[in-house]
Motif scaffolding. Structure first.
Motif, PDB file in Angstrom:
ATOM      1  N   TRP A 124       0.834  -1.198   0.000  1.00 31.64           N
ATOM      2  CA  TRP A 124       0.000   0.000   0.000  1.00 31.64           C
ATOM      3  C   TRP A 124       0.873   1.254   0.000  1.00 31.64           C
ATOM      4  CZ3 TRP A 124      -4.938   1.128  -0.866  1.00 31.64           C
ATOM      5  CH2 TRP A 124      -5.866   0.091  -0.848  1.00 31.64           C
ATOM      6  N   ILE A 125       1.913   1.248   0.825  1.00 37.55           N
ATOM      7  CA  ILE A 125       2.809   2.405   0.904  1.00 37.55           C
ATOM      8  C   ILE A 125       3.589   2.560  -0.401  1.00 37.55           C
ATOM      9  CG2 ILE A 125       4.809   3.379   2.096  1.00 37.55           C
ATOM     10  CD1 ILE A 125       3.753   1.860   4.628  1.00 37.55           C
ATOM     11  N   TYR A 137      -5.591   7.142  -3.518  1.00 39.15           N
ATOM     12  CA  TYR A 137      -5.178   6.327  -2.371  1.00 39.15           C
ATOM     13  C   TYR A 137      -6.242   6.319  -1.276  1.00 39.15           C
ATOM     14  CZ  TYR A 137      -2.443   4.549   1.511  1.00 39.15           C
ATOM     15  OH  TYR A 137      -2.003   3.805   2.578  1.00 39.15           O
TER      16      TYR A 137
END
Length: 162
Positions: free
Chosen positions: A96-97, A116
């Protein structure tokens, strides 16, 4: 039952963050006045929130009040005696990061932030599409108002929109 003394280890993270922010604050004053606006805002905000975090970790009346104000009824689960997260969970968290960083590099902050927030709120938090879209637009609006409106600061627009 006797009260246990508070462990000092739970104050390490907010202490280190606060120390870093103070160092950043000192360095900021070497910049020209126009260039130090954003770093000053970030440094003072970080110091404020690090102090709040440290206070919230105490078993005092103020600590409980801060927790009550910011926890919105949610608490940290008791994880004592549990095993660490699976490798799959950790890889997913890092993905995700990494995905956000890649999206920022390609499309810039103004495109990456709402995408995001929308995906994370919808997929991770399992919120509805309307709630997710509203959260994404609210955060985008706040970021735009802060950087473009208040600070007159042009944030990174990505490789695709140069």
């Amino acid at each position: 039952m006797a009260r246990r003394p508070e462990s000092i280890s739970k104050f390490i993270a907010p202490g280190v963050i606060c120390a870093f922010a103070v160092l950043m604050l000192v360095w900021t004053y070497e910049y020209q006045p126009a260039m130090r606006r954003l770093p000053l805002l970030v440094a003072w905000s970080t110091i404020f929130f690090a102090i709040l975090d440290g206070l919230s970790r105490t078993d005092s009346k103020m600590g409980r009040a801060i927790n009550g104000l910011f926890s919105w009824g949610f608490g940290m689960p008791d994880i004592s005696g549990r095993i660490s997260p699976s490798l799959r969970t950790e890889v997913r968290s890092i993905a995700w990061i990494a995905g956000f960083v890649a999206l920022v590099a390609a499309a810039g902050f103004y495109a990456a932030i709402p995408i995001y927030i929308l995906l994370a709120t919808r997929l991770q938090a399992r919120a509805g599409w309307l709630t997710s879209a509203a959260a994404a637009l609210a955060v985008l609006g706040a970021v735009w108002a802060l950087f473009s409106g208040l600070l007159d600061y042009h944030i990174y627009s990505g490789l695709l929109f140069r």
